[in-house]
Design a protein around this motif. Structure first.
Motif, PDB file in Angstrom:
ATOM      1  N   VAL A   1       0.832  -1.126  -0.079  1.00 26.05           N
ATOM      2  CA  VAL A   1       0.012   0.022   0.096  1.00 26.05           C
ATOM      3  C   VAL A   1       0.816   1.069  -0.114  1.00 26.05           C
ATOM      4  N   TYR A   2       1.952   1.283   0.773  1.00 28.86           N
ATOM      5  CA  TYR A   2       2.833   2.690   0.832  1.00 28.86           C
ATOM      6  C   TYR A   2       4.332   1.998   1.337  1.00 28.86           C
ATOM      7  N   PRO A   3       4.974   2.108   0.417  1.00 25.66           N
ATOM      8  CA  PRO A   3       4.881   2.336  -1.029  1.00 25.66           C
ATOM      9  C   PRO A   3       4.272   1.306  -1.666  1.00 25.66           C
ATOM     10  N   PRO A   4       3.413   1.661  -3.024  1.00 19.29           N
ATOM     11  CA  PRO A   4       2.940   0.477  -3.748  1.00 19.29           C
ATOM     12  C   PRO A   4       3.969  -0.359  -3.936  1.00 19.29           C
TER      13      PRO A   4
ATOM     14  N   VAL B   1      11.537  -1.483  -2.688  1.00 20.01           N
ATOM     15  CA  VAL B   1      12.535  -1.967  -2.727  1.00 20.01           C
ATOM     16  C   VAL B   1      12.675  -3.653  -2.849  1.00 20.01           C
ATOM     17  N   ALA B   2      13.366  -4.129  -3.492  1.00 16.95           N
ATOM     18  CA  ALA B   2      13.219  -5.696  -3.706  1.00 16.95           C
ATOM     19  C   ALA B   2      13.982  -6.184  -2.369  1.00 16.95           C
ATOM     20  N   GLY B   3      13.073  -7.283  -2.003  1.00 16.17           N
ATOM     21  CA  GLY B   3      13.440  -7.623  -0.659  1.00 16.17           C
ATOM     22  C   GLY B   3      13.047  -7.191   0.684  1.00 16.17           C
ATOM     23  N   ARG B   4      12.543  -5.848   0.429  1.00 17.18           N
ATOM     24  CA  ARG B   4      11.995  -5.149   1.712  1.00 17.18           C
ATOM     25  C   ARG B   4      10.412  -5.319   1.700  1.00 17.18           C
ATOM     26  N   VAL B   5      10.086  -6.487   2.260  1.00 13.93           N
ATOM     27  CA  VAL B   5       8.735  -6.796   2.376  1.00 13.93           C
ATOM     28  C   VAL B   5       8.187  -6.627   3.720  1.00 13.93           C
ATOM     29  N   SER B   6       7.031  -6.012   4.082  1.00 14.76           N
ATOM     30  CA  SER B   6       6.492  -5.766   5.169  1.00 14.76           C
ATOM     31  C   SER B   6       6.032  -7.086   5.834  1.00 14.76           C
ATOM     32  N   ALA B   7       6.076  -7.313   6.993  1.00 12.37           N
ATOM     33  CA  ALA B   7       5.514  -8.603   7.768  1.00 12.37           C
ATOM     34  C   ALA B   7       5.049  -7.934   9.175  1.00 12.37           C
ATOM     35  N   PRO B   8       3.733  -8.315   9.472  1.00  9.99           N
ATOM     36  CA  PRO B   8       2.855  -9.311   8.660  1.00  9.99           C
ATOM     37  C   PRO B   8       2.603  -8.406   7.416  1.00  9.99           C
TER      38      PRO B   8
END
Length: 578
Positions: free
Chosen positions: A204-207, A212-219
């Motif tokens: 959602v933010y950022p879309p 950035v590759a590999g920077r994924v929110s958890a949960p």
């Protein structure tokens, strides 16, 4: 990103001292030898975390160590320790004068329990003022945490204090290069002015396209429950650059909205839907509980976790007052009125100065506390650690409603430069604030609360009469500012250094540099707004604030990128003498 060795070396600003190693995951290499000599097991410090056998299971210090809220005689120490059985982990904390722990000066016991998300905090008292200490945690079987470095506040005559100031660290928006750069900056203390985490659902933010590759929110979901907020805090604490910063210096932190939900206030938030996410009070309680668990913060009132405003005295040089302008006393901000195209409606009735003038931002209790603290303080500098921009950042409605179009900017600045006797009626109308009012670009900052701000400025004017200097440090906007702080009649009572974000995008999202050159945008804004002396609208980084009895200096330290862990830095320097 599993640790130090696989990260490329980056350039440092040449004028900044380098007191520690480039990455700082282990404060001194001698600590490794000391740990091994003690019989402990130390593996992968600061990367995957230190682990050891505890009752046949692995006990992990996966999130490193941290310290915070230093006073002259005490400091908070923090860590996280976990075993798979969810059993309580009894820890011994130790403090020493050097990283080898040749002589342990202070020690004690603290538990990492399931009820506290397996975090552990201890308020170590009886320390010497203005003193650097090393600390660690030891679990059963001599498993040892990474080593941290902290220090207490000075007393008496203080010549200089250096503060590294951060805000707005959105994990999927990029690498925390600003934290990394500050490790070797010579800063003695870190300040975080809020948005340490972000609550949004992943993508959602950022879309997704901008992540950035590999920077994924958890949960992956939006954070609403205690479990959600714990997972999001853990995600940030696992970041190697943030772990290194926490291990290097104590942090004094305050929250903003994204530790809860976007544009939060006492009774709600823009990014909260009671119909699907439950009562705001429950979400607010969950977020504040987890903040106190996962941050090295001293809790001023254990019966009210929402009360976190507090002061720190650095001898007779400065008193730092950390404010909560977001949760405990903020009423809902005025809505911005826009037309069908999303442009501001240039009508005085929609200005916060025409209505909602008495809305509270801090609340009357905190406001009275701040006035008392600043009046009683004997320090030269009275410094506010504050979430949102406080200066009068107001643009003519004719300009703001056209999104700073060249024609509207040219027309206004031409009118402003034309002698009164030569002005046309149209130019006089442009300069008439009743016909072309000045409007803030957002009412979520102090612009939406004019009386609350004027009350603080009135207190600042009294400080100036008493020979004290008033300085505000602000975050939230994602852009860098240096603002004069003025009374309604234009009298300057202080100054504001407002910092850029660690990763969150700034005005470059609205005015892409390839379309509107940053220098052009900055020059335009400074020409339109009298109280702005400096603005940077497109770079990320942190502020290194140096205070002496006669001068406040802000090094705006910019990182060249947040999309890669390989970066360089550049510095813009501004000063304020008070």
């Amino acid at each position: 990103m599993n640790g130090k060795d696989n990260m490329p070396v980056t350039e440092l600003p040449t004028h900044l001292p380098t007191n520690t190693g480039r990455r700082g995951f282990v404060i001194k290499m001698s600590s490794v030898a000391a740990v091994l000599a003690s019989g402990g097991v130390l593996t992968a410090c600061g990367g995957s975390g230190s682990t050891s056998i505890l009752n046949g299971e692995q006990a992990a210090f996966n999130y490193g160590v941290a310290s915070g809220d230093p006073l002259a005689d005490r400091v908070i120490l923090w860590t996280h320790a976990k075993v798979s059985t969810d059993d309580t982990v009894e820890l011994t904390w130790q403090m020493a004068a050097d990283a080898s722990f040749a002589a342990v000066l202070f020690s004690g016991k603290v538990n990492a329990t399931k009820d506290a998300s397996f975090t552990a905090k201890v308020d170590v008292t009886g320390l010497a003022a203005n003193t650097e200490y090393f600390y660690r945690f030891v679990a059963p079987n001599n498993s040892i945490s990474p080593v941290g470095r902290t220090r207490t506040l000075p007393v008496g005559n203080v010549a200089e204090v250096k503060l590294a100031v951060f805000s707005c660290s959105d994990y999927p928006a990029g690498y925390f290069n600003a934290y990394d750069a500050a490790v070797s900056s010579g800063a003695q203390f870190a300040l975080h002015l809020g948005d340490y985490i972000y609550e949004y659902k992943d993508g959602v933010y950022p879309p997704v396209a901008s992540q950035v590759a590999g920077r994924v929110s958890a949960p992956a979901s939006e954070t609403v429950t205690v479990a959600d907020y714990r997972a999001r805090h853990a995600l940030h604490k696992a970041d190697p650059y943030l772990k290194a910063l926490h291990a290097r210096m104590p942090m004094i932190a305050i929250w903003d909205d994204h530790e809860f939900a976007n544009n939060a206030w006492m009774d709600g938030a823009e990014n909260h839907n009671p119909a699907t996410q439950g009562a705001w009070s429950a979400r607010k309680a969950a977020a504040s509980q987890v903040y106190h668990e996962w941050m090295p913060i001293r809790t001023p009132d254990t019966s009210n976790l929402l009360k976190i405003y507090r002061s720190f005295d650095f001898g007779n040089l400065l008193s730092l007052h950390m404010l909560d302008t977001r949760i405990i006393g903020r009423e809902q901000a005025p809505d911005r009125m826009v037309d069908a195209q999303g442009r501001d409606v240039a009508n005085p009735q929609f200005l916060p100065y025409a209505f909602n003038k008495n809305k509270q931002l801090m609340g009357l209790t905190q406001q009275a506390w701040l006035d008392t603290q600043m009046t009683a303080s004997k320090a030269t500098w009275q410094v506010l650690g504050n979430q949102t921009v406080m200066g009068r950042v107001q643009l003519p409605a004719s300009v703001l409603s056209t999104n700073l179009s060249t024609a509207s900017v040219t027309a206004y600045l031409t009118a402003k430069a034309t002698p009164v006797a030569s002005q046309t009626q149209a130019q006089k109308d442009l300069l008439d604030v009743t016909k072309n009012p000045k409007i803030s670009y957002t009412f979520d900052n102090w612009e939406g609360y004019p009386n609350a701000r004027d009350t603080v400025f009135a207190s600042a004017a009294k400080l100036k009469t008493a020979g004290k200097k008033f300085l505000v440090l602000s975050g939230d906007s994602h852009n860098a500012w240096f603002n004069k702080l003025t009374l309604a009649d234009g009298t300057q009572v202080g100054a504001e250094f407002a910092g850029m974000s660690v990763t969150s995008s700034g005005f470059e999202g609205v005015f892409p540099p390839e379309v509107v050159p940053p220098a052009t945008l900055a020059g335009t804004v400074k020409a339109l707004v009298d109280d702005i002396s400096y603005i940077d609208t497109y770079r990320r980084g942190y502020m290194l604030i140096t205070l002496t009895p006669t001068l406040a200096k802000a090094d705006y330290v910019y990182v060249s990128t947040v999309t890669s862990s390989s970066y360089t830095t550049s510095v813009d320097t501004l000063t304020y003498a008070g």
